[in-house]
Design an enzyme around this catalytic site. Structure first.
Site, mmCIF file in Angstrom:
data_model
loop_
_atom_site.group_PDB
_atom_site.id
_atom_site.type_symbol
_atom_site.label_atom_id
_atom_site.label_comp_id
_atom_site.label_asym_id
_atom_site.label_seq_id
_atom_site.Cartn_x
_atom_site.Cartn_y
_atom_site.Cartn_z
ATOM 1 N N TYR A 161 0.810 -1.217 0.000
ATOM 2 C CA TYR A 161 0.000 0.000 0.000
ATOM 3 C C TYR A 161 0.849 1.276 0.000
ATOM 4 O O TYR A 161 0.313 2.370 -0.182
ATOM 5 C CB TYR A 161 -0.971 0.018 1.183
ATOM 6 N N LYS B 26 4.996 -14.406 2.414
ATOM 7 C CA LYS B 26 4.990 -15.229 1.198
ATOM 8 C C LYS B 26 6.437 -15.284 0.730
ATOM 9 O O LYS B 26 6.781 -14.924 -0.409
ATOM 10 C CB LYS B 26 4.046 -14.585 0.173
ATOM 11 N N ASP C 24 -1.230 -17.856 2.654
ATOM 12 C CA ASP C 24 -2.351 -18.683 2.194
ATOM 13 C C ASP C 24 -2.676 -19.769 3.215
ATOM 14 O O ASP C 24 -3.843 -20.046 3.510
ATOM 15 C CB ASP C 24 -2.076 -19.277 0.807
ATOM 16 N N ASP D 256 -4.428 -6.309 6.119
ATOM 17 C CA ASP D 256 -5.742 -5.764 5.765
ATOM 18 C C ASP D 256 -6.694 -6.922 5.469
ATOM 19 O O ASP D 256 -7.817 -6.999 5.982
ATOM 20 C CB ASP D 256 -5.568 -4.852 4.541
ATOM 21 N N ASP E 89 -9.746 -8.736 8.148
ATOM 22 C CA ASP E 89 -11.174 -8.781 7.809
ATOM 23 C C ASP E 89 -11.699 -10.209 7.857
ATOM 24 O O ASP E 89 -12.811 -10.471 8.320
ATOM 25 C CB ASP E 89 -11.424 -8.172 6.424
#
Ligand code: ATP
Length: 372
Positions: free
Chosen positions: A139, A194, A226, A250, A254
């Site tokens: 971001y 990752k 993942d 982020d 959620d």
């Protein structure tokens, strides 16, 4: 008497309604714990203000936020409040505060409260925290990015050693603090990345490994993002503190919120070394605004996080007790149904839900006597 100055930004949509309930709860804390008072300064900040004046936040409001002991926010943004290039104006407030006050740790506790409807079957021991690096990562390319050709764009991820060290150290300290408050818990910090695909994430893990050496008493794990998404659904009871890059945080926070009752339950804090801002993880939900139906729980639990942070920073144990009392009152009032709003399968209004938490706090305070 210790006076703590709080900048309150109720914001847009359901923001003012849920903020009002959290302020009721904060007021109750000052009734029950003598010696503490909050000086609340409320500022008109957000999308409504932008639509009226062309600016989402004045410099004066920013300066007050900077000088306050903490910032407490409802929710900011409306779909129609955008800059000419399409960007929503909530960034003018949230990103400004996050970047200019260096609120580098995005902290989202994930806890299951009995009585809350959930898609999960194994929720009894769900109590972990997602720590999201808040000012770097993918971001950081916000407003940047490159339209290389008509049919090709790129965005660049930013991971620095100093930024990663700061957020990883925060995660280790948080794990130690959680363990010290709950006897028997062996603290674990998990690096989520990752690193098998991108160099940036391998670097994030390398920095994590370096910081971990300074905390030999804390168990560490490393997981790919993942796999972590699956664990959050299948084995959430084994999680303690997770630390990760901005975009991963982020998304996984959620997901985490959805497993414990949805947006109305998800509290959050944007925390730095000197400043901190607390707000529910949800947005302004304009379709239900003004109807007294929004769930105030996430905002009330964010107020508890603020007390925890202030109590720790200023060595005020009564604030930490107050935070625990709020959580206990929320838990009781959700379990007996008195705080359950429509999104939780109940029929209580926003204000009834907040009052139920206040009433439970007064009962608990009466049972245990007032602290000074
Ligand atoms: P933003 O883009 O501002 O982050 P969002 O896309 O996350 O917003 P929200 O505004 O958080 O969306 O809300 C999405 C939907 O979730 C709302 O329309 C509403 O139905 C529900 N919701 C969000 N917060 C609450 C709440 N506190 N109580 C009840 N329902 C809520």
């Amino acid at each position: 008497m210790t006076t703590l100055k709080i900048s309150v930004l109720p914001g847009d949509g359901i923001g003012p309604e849920v903020t009002a309930e959290a302020l009721k709860v904060l007021h109750t804390v000052t009734q029950l714990y003598k010696g503490i008072e909050f000086e609340l300064e409320t500022f008109d900040v957000g999308a409504e203000r932008f639509l009226k004046t062309g600016s989402a936040m004045t410099e004066e409001a920013f300066t007050h936020c900077k000088e306050a002991d903490a910032i407490f926010m409802g929710a900011i943004g409306l779909p129609e409040a955008r800059h000419p290039d399409g960007r929503e104006v909530n960034g003018d407030v949230i990103f400004r505060l996050r970047f200019d006050l260096d609120l580098y740790a995005g902290v989202r506790p994930v806890r299951f409260y009995p009585g809350v409807p959930t898609v999960m079957t194994n929720t009894s021991k769900v109590d972990y925290v997602v720590v999201r690096e808040n000012v770097e990562g993918l971001y950081a390319s916000r407003n940047g990015g490159c339209r290389v050709r008509d049919d090709l764009t790129t965005d660049t991820i930013v991971i620095t050693r100093s930024g990663t060290e700061k957020v990883v150290k925060y995660a280790f300290k948080l794990a130690a603090q959680r363990a010290s408050r709950r006897l028997g818990l062996s603290p674990t910090v998990t690096c989520v990345d990752k690193s098998n695909v991108l160099k940036s994430y391998a670097f994030f893990r390398e920095v994590f490994d370096g910081v971990a050496k300074d905390y030999p008493d804390i168990h560490t794990e490393r997981e790919y993002v993942d796999a972590m998404a699956a664990y959050q659904v299948l084995n959430p009871e084994r999680l303690d503190v997770l630390v990760m890059e901005n975009m991963f945080g982020d998304i996984l926070s959620d997901l985490a919120g959805a497993t414990v009752g949805g947006l109305g339950m998800a509290a959050s804090g944007d925390i730095g070394d000197d400043h901190a801002m607390f707000q529910p993880a949800h947005g302004t939900a304009p379709t239900i605004a003004g109807k007294n139906v929004a769930n105030p729980t996430a905002t009330i639990l964010s107020a508890a996080m603020m007390l925890d942070w202030l109590g720790d920073k200023h060595q005020l144990p009564q604030l930490i007790d107050g935070a625990r009392m709020i959580e206990r009152a929320v838990s009781d009032a959700l379990q007996d149904g008195s705080a359950r709003t429509v999104d939780l399968g109940g029929h209580r209004s926003t204000s009834e839900s907040g009052s139920a938490v206040v009433n439970r706090m007064l009962q608990i305070g009466g049972d245990h006597g007032v602290r000074s």
